[in-house]
Design a protein around this motif. Sequence first.
Motif, PDB file in Angstrom:
ATOM      1  N   GLU A 163     -52.076  36.826-127.187  1.00 29.49           N
ATOM      2  CA  GLU A 163     -51.811  35.483-127.068  1.00 29.49           C
ATOM      3  C   GLU A 163     -52.169  34.634-128.383  1.00 29.49           C
ATOM      4  O   GLU A 163     -51.307  34.032-129.075  1.00 29.49           O
ATOM      5  CB  GLU A 163     -52.241  34.658-125.956  1.00 29.49           C
ATOM      6  N   GLU A 173     -47.285  32.972-120.519  1.00 28.06           N
ATOM      7  CA  GLU A 173     -48.654  33.518-120.025  1.00 28.06           C
ATOM      8  C   GLU A 173     -48.916  33.741-118.709  1.00 28.06           C
ATOM      9  O   GLU A 173     -49.608  34.980-118.185  1.00 28.06           O
ATOM     10  CB  GLU A 173     -49.648  32.559-120.146  1.00 28.06           C
ATOM     11  N   LYS A 209     -47.207  37.347-119.105  1.00 25.69           N
ATOM     12  CA  LYS A 209     -47.733  38.274-119.872  1.00 25.69           C
ATOM     13  C   LYS A 209     -46.521  38.766-120.866  1.00 25.69           C
ATOM     14  O   LYS A 209     -46.600  39.959-121.141  1.00 25.69           O
ATOM     15  CB  LYS A 209     -48.731  39.257-119.331  1.00 25.69           C
TER      16      LYS A 209
END
Length: 236
Positions: free
Chosen positions: A167, A185, A188
């Motif tokens: 990230e 997020e 993922k």
Amino acid sequence: MVDSLGEITPVHGSFYELSAKYYKVKGDYNSFYRDSLRYLGCINLDDLTAKQKQEHAFHIGLSALLGDKVYNFGELLAHPLLESLKVACPWIVELLLAFNRGDMNKLEQLQPQWCQQPDLARNEVALKQKCALLGLMELTFNKASSSRSIPFSEVAAAVKLPVDEVELLVMKAISLNLVRGSIDECDKVVNLTWVQPRVLDLDQIKEMNKRIKEWADSVEKTVKDVENQIPELLCA
């Protein structure tokens, strides 16, 4: 003032040569790289001795690797000046090719050689991050536009980073305008919609040609499907 002269003159070559030397003394890798390439564009390489060619190629190669704003190696890799290093210092040519592909495995393989160079050794962490960013760009470039939702795990494998660092890498790439997109997020996944244009090498051109052919085949198939359904649509 130099730009106002219009066509390339000997003044341009002298100006960019002095400018590159100034930035070299300052340690400004980005500006040195830029003005060195401009200098090369103003001269005849045959006017340089073999030693001068090697010195120019070596220092321009170093600046490309160390410059924190240099993410396009294609112009340098395509320049005949690099031929002077293929025998005298082949590892730096291999290193430039590795960075151009974002090849972390090759970077690690060449580490015993490049760590002998003090400037590169001092910037080991920055070099590895830069290569990882270029690896992300290469991964994005090689993906079809319809399949650029890339799992963190795939990015991690491509750039040899732990999944929990992906990230931050993508955020860094977006902040540098190397790629554009978003980060999911929860799932993922990174959704990348654009990658900064670069001068391509032959392998990258072959990959682009392959994707264009795949796109053309897809368009042709869609057209045929629509043509086959036209009678049904007219009857309806």
